[in-house]
Design an enzyme around this catalytic site. Structure first.
Site, PDB file in Angstrom:
ATOM      1  N   GLU A 157       0.850  -1.189   0.000  1.00  0.00           N
ATOM      2  CA  GLU A 157       0.000   0.000   0.000  1.00  0.00           C
ATOM      3  C   GLU A 157       0.886   1.240   0.000  1.00  0.00           C
ATOM      4  O   GLU A 157       1.782   1.372   0.832  1.00  0.00           O
ATOM      5  CB  GLU A 157      -0.880  -0.019   1.250  1.00  0.00           C
ATOM      6  N   GLU A 240      -8.690   9.745   6.120  1.00  0.00           N
ATOM      7  CA  GLU A 240      -8.692   8.839   7.259  1.00  0.00           C
ATOM      8  C   GLU A 240      -8.981   9.678   8.502  1.00  0.00           C
ATOM      9  O   GLU A 240      -8.084  10.333   9.031  1.00  0.00           O
ATOM     10  CB  GLU A 240      -7.348   8.125   7.408  1.00  0.00           C
TER      11      GLU A 240
END
Length: 374
Positions: A157, A240
């Protein structure tokens, strides 16, 4: 159904009041329907599509508190983000918009997954809307895997933090700094038990930017955290949040994957020349931009990326859509001028305002490849 005439003569036995009612009904039946409302999603992993090519997802996985995203024509906004989680752990969600495949959910017509070695460019553009009463990051999430998988967790990622508010940090530890895509970044490396994570953190907030995702992918390959024979599976952009987050927004997002071919061939970037002619007056200007295809094959669905100098803002555009209105912008073709023939050109323009000394953009890139300036 035929429209009723504007002038109605009352026939025998029909009252004028009834005729008025009939006229109102006829007007309502022929009126333009209202614009389609934005779509709000509160389901944990609910999603919808925008622009016919991207997926907006709620993706609430770290909390049971309510979270809702509202998809707009060009992006989304976080309309409800209840609760909080400790800032020394994982965030509570990742509301985002993406091109590619995520847990079998693939965006319409995507070119992903695609082998990294076959991708000549992956230009992307983002415009964020921030809030101050929350703890969060604003980040890209880019996924790589040795196989062209469309389900489950990928091996590596890449996160690109364009902004962070509050005492939060990426997974792992800082391993240095790097210059990628023309900007300086703190580089963090670590893992979460299921995949490796390489994070690039901007020293200060970036509210809008156009760049090539492949610059970060190649940096990841160079650091040994992926291989050139691996696959890029998705390009995601969102937030996030750890605490609150209502009001955060992706105002606009674009992502294109150019695979195969050589410069100038369909699907790949093209050799190009850009002329940028301006008419400037006090506090305002117009720019007429011509993009010429110097390659031997047509270029379809072109995007021209450039950065407006500080103090400049686009107020109106023609023959292309230009977004966001300031900073790193991308001019995207309309359906009527989406193809640039070999040796041919397309033109667009815009009007803008400015403060301070007037200047022109330093450079341009067509579908991720730098152009010459005429």
């Amino acid at each position: 159904m035929r429209r009723l005439p504007h002038r109605l003569r009352a026939p025998r036995g029909l009252s004028a009041a009834l005729l008025t009612v009939l006229a109102v009904v006829a007007a309502l039946m022929t009126a333009t329907p209202p614009a389609q409302a934005d779509t709000t999603i509160c389901e944990t992993y609910g999603s919808t599509t925008i622009q016919g090519r991207y997926v907006v997802q709620n993706n609430r996985w770290g909390t049971s508190a309510t979270q809702c995203v509202t998809a707009t024509d060009t992006g989304f906004r976080l309309t409800r983000a209840d609760g909080s989680v400790p800032t020394n752990g994982a965030p509570k969600s990742y509301p985002s918009v993406f091109n590619g495949c995520h847990y079998t959910n693939c965006s319409p017509g995507t070119a992903l997954p695609a082998r990294i070695s076959s991708i000549s460019g992956a230009p992307s553009s983002i415009s964020y809307g921030y809030v101050s009463d929350a703890v969060y990051n604003a980040s890209y999430d880019i996924w790589l895997d040795p196989t062209p998988r469309t389900d489950g967790v990928n091996r590596t990622e890449i996160m690109i933090w364009l902004n962070k508010v509050g005492p939060v940090q990426p997974i792992g530890s800082q391993v240095g700094t790097a210059t990628v895509a023309g900007r300086s970044w703190q580089v963090w490396s670590g893992g979460n038990g299921t995949n490796d994570v390489l994070s690039f953190v901007a020293p200060s907030a970036i509210s809008s930017w156009s760049f090539d995702v492949m610059d970060f992918v190649r940096e990841t390959v160079a650091r040994g955290m992926a291989g050139s024979d691996w696959y890029l599976t998705s390009v995601q952009a969102g937030f996030e949040p750890w605490q609150n987050g209502a009001g955060l927004a992706v105002n606009s997002f674009s992502s294109t994957i150019n695979t195969g071919g050589t410069p100038g061939e369909p699907g790949g970037p093209a050799a190009c020349t850009v002329s940028y002619a301006t008419n400037v007056w006090q506090d305002g200007f117009t720019a007429n931009v011509t993009v010429r295809n110097e390659g031997s094959s047509a270029v379809d669905d072109w995007d021209l990326a450039f950065t407006l100098p500080s103090g400049q803002r686009v107020t109106h555009a023609w023959n292309a859509s230009v977004a966001p209105s300031s900073g790193a912008v991308t001019a995207s073709a309309l359906s009527s001028n989406a193809r640039i023939a070999p040796g041919g050109s397309q033109s667009f323009g815009f009007q803008g305002s400015y403060s301070g000394a007037f200047a022109q953009p330093a450079g341009f890139s067509l579908n991720g490849t730098a152009c010459r300036t005429a």
